[in-house]
Design a protein around this motif. Structure first.
Motif, PDB file in Angstrom:
ATOM      1  N   VAL A  51       0.786  -1.539   0.407  1.00 56.74           N
ATOM      2  CA  VAL A  51       0.285   0.103   0.150  1.00 56.74           C
ATOM      3  C   VAL A  51       0.724   1.604  -0.062  1.00 56.74           C
ATOM      4  CG1 VAL A  51      -1.996  -1.263   0.900  1.00 56.74           C
ATOM      5  CG2 VAL A  51      -0.104   0.321   2.655  1.00 56.74           C
ATOM      6  N   GLY A  52       0.202   1.932  -0.472  1.00 55.01           N
ATOM      7  CA  GLY A  52       1.047   3.939  -0.102  1.00 55.01           C
ATOM      8  C   GLY A  52       0.780   4.447   0.988  1.00 55.01           C
ATOM      9  N   LEU A  53       1.219   5.013   1.489  1.00 59.74           N
ATOM     10  CA  LEU A  53       0.939   5.618   3.192  1.00 59.74           C
ATOM     11  C   LEU A  53       0.978   7.334   2.493  1.00 59.74           C
ATOM     12  CD1 LEU A  53       3.194   3.712   5.517  1.00 59.74           C
ATOM     13  CD2 LEU A  53       1.039   3.586   4.718  1.00 59.74           C
ATOM     14  N   LEU A  54      -0.230   7.879   2.819  1.00 55.64           N
ATOM     15  CA  LEU A  54      -0.788   9.194   1.781  1.00 55.64           C
ATOM     16  C   LEU A  54      -0.497  10.015   3.472  1.00 55.64           C
ATOM     17  CD1 LEU A  54      -3.760   8.100   0.212  1.00 55.64           C
ATOM     18  CD2 LEU A  54      -1.453   8.021  -0.088  1.00 55.64           C
ATOM     19  N   ASN A  55      -0.244  10.859   3.431  1.00 50.82           N
ATOM     20  CA  ASN A  55      -0.796  12.373   3.973  1.00 50.82           C
ATOM     21  C   ASN A  55      -1.786  12.404   3.961  1.00 50.82           C
ATOM     22  OD1 ASN A  55       0.177  15.074   5.217  1.00 50.82           O
ATOM     23  ND2 ASN A  55       1.734  15.079   4.662  1.00 50.82           N
ATOM     24  N   LEU A 139      -4.109  15.660  19.846  1.00 50.31           N
ATOM     25  CA  LEU A 139      -3.717  16.454  19.808  1.00 50.31           C
ATOM     26  C   LEU A 139      -2.380  16.325  18.784  1.00 50.31           C
ATOM     27  CD1 LEU A 139      -3.472  17.515  23.164  1.00 50.31           C
ATOM     28  CD2 LEU A 139      -5.608  18.004  21.230  1.00 50.31           C
ATOM     29  N   HIS A 140      -1.802  15.629  19.053  1.00 50.54           N
ATOM     30  CA  HIS A 140       0.237  15.327  18.882  1.00 50.54           C
ATOM     31  C   HIS A 140      -0.459  14.315  18.121  1.00 50.54           C
ATOM     32  CE1 HIS A 140       4.335  16.209  17.034  1.00 50.54           C
ATOM     33  NE2 HIS A 140       4.316  15.778  17.798  1.00 50.54           N
ATOM     34  N   GLU A 141       1.183  13.597  16.995  1.00 51.05           N
ATOM     35  CA  GLU A 141       1.111  12.094  16.549  1.00 51.05           C
ATOM     36  C   GLU A 141       2.560  11.884  17.061  1.00 51.05           C
ATOM     37  OE1 GLU A 141      -1.973  10.347  13.413  1.00 51.05           O
ATOM     38  OE2 GLU A 141      -0.611  11.341  13.028  1.00 51.05           O
ATOM     39  N   VAL A 142       3.561  11.474  18.372  1.00 50.87           N
ATOM     40  CA  VAL A 142       4.513  10.921  18.940  1.00 50.87           C
ATOM     41  C   VAL A 142       4.936  10.931  17.660  1.00 50.87           C
ATOM     42  CG1 VAL A 142       6.037  10.976  20.745  1.00 50.87           C
ATOM     43  CG2 VAL A 142       3.741  12.396  21.014  1.00 50.87           C
ATOM     44  N   LYS A 143       4.605   8.880  17.816  1.00 44.50           N
ATOM     45  CA  LYS A 143       5.080   8.020  16.794  1.00 44.50           C
ATOM     46  C   LYS A 143       4.002   7.564  16.116  1.00 44.50           C
ATOM     47  CE  LYS A 143       7.506   3.796  17.091  1.00 44.50           C
ATOM     48  NZ  LYS A 143       8.250   3.079  17.595  1.00 44.50           N
ATOM     49  N   LYS A 144       4.215   7.135  14.568  1.00 44.78           N
ATOM     50  CA  LYS A 144       3.771   6.506  13.416  1.00 44.78           C
ATOM     51  C   LYS A 144       4.585   6.295  12.433  1.00 44.78           C
ATOM     52  CE  LYS A 144       0.386   8.627  10.046  1.00 44.78           C
ATOM     53  NZ  LYS A 144      -0.206   9.550   9.544  1.00 44.78           N
ATOM     54  N   SER A 145       3.919   4.369  12.933  1.00 38.60           N
ATOM     55  CA  SER A 145       4.602   3.654  12.302  1.00 38.60           C
ATOM     56  C   SER A 145       3.921   2.267  11.805  1.00 38.60           C
ATOM     57  CB  SER A 145       5.769   3.174  13.378  1.00 38.60           C
ATOM     58  OG  SER A 145       6.438   1.929  12.489  1.00 38.60           O
ATOM     59  N   THR A 146       3.438   1.547  10.787  1.00 37.89           N
ATOM     60  CA  THR A 146       3.532   0.387  10.260  1.00 37.89           C
ATOM     61  C   THR A 146       4.454  -1.153  10.148  1.00 37.89           C
ATOM     62  OG1 THR A 146       3.321   1.109   8.110  1.00 37.89           O
ATOM     63  CG2 THR A 146       1.839   1.732   8.948  1.00 37.89           C
TER      64      THR A 146
END
Length: 153
Positions: A51-55, A139-146
């Protein structure tokens, strides 16, 4: 699964656009065995899809909400009905069945707070057997990973 398979998985998780040739160079194998390993990992279901990860923010989707849902009852039929209803909505990215105080946690993406409010009023509130729901706005994504940690030995 051996070290080479794990290396392939680690590389693909980082960037699934690498060609088989590029992957083979990174892991020290030739093209054909690398290709066969990738196909085998796909066949086994270890690699489910690419998959493509979109902003999301660049797409105007500015709100992430974790919504905990408690149903009035937890019979199999009620659970299945809830799941069938909520899965139909693209705003819901994840549906997680929980033990504990709530029955489900939903990850919902919306354009803005008004859009999320419309979703709760027009969708969540109208699903049969909803007892209670509680929203937590990110409020804020500190870490975002798949990416999963793969032990390379």
């Amino acid at each position: 699964m051996d070290l080479k398979d794990k290396m392939i998985l680690s590389i693909i998780q980082e960037d699934s656009t690498y060609s088989v040739k590029e992957i083979s160079e990174k892991i020290g194998l030739t093209f054909t065995p690398t290709y066969e390993r990738i196909k085998q990992l796909e066949k086994q279901g270890i690699i489910e899809k690419y998959v493509g990860l979109l902003n999301r923010e660049k797409l105007g989707l500015n709100i992430v909400v974790y919504c905990n849902v408690r149903l009035k009852e937890q019979s199999k039929k009620v659970l299945e009905t809830f799941e069938k209803n909520i899965m139909q909505h693209d705003e819901v990215q994840e549906i997680i069945s929980l033990s504990g105080e709530y029955d489900y946690m939903l990850k919902i993406i919306a354009k803005d707070i008004n859009s999320y409010n419309d979703f709760t009023v027009n969708v969540i509130s109208n699903i049969p057997n909803i007892g209670q729901y509680h929203s937590s706005i990110v409020l804020h994504e500190v870490k975002k990973s798949t990416k999963f940690k793969i032990d390379l030995g």
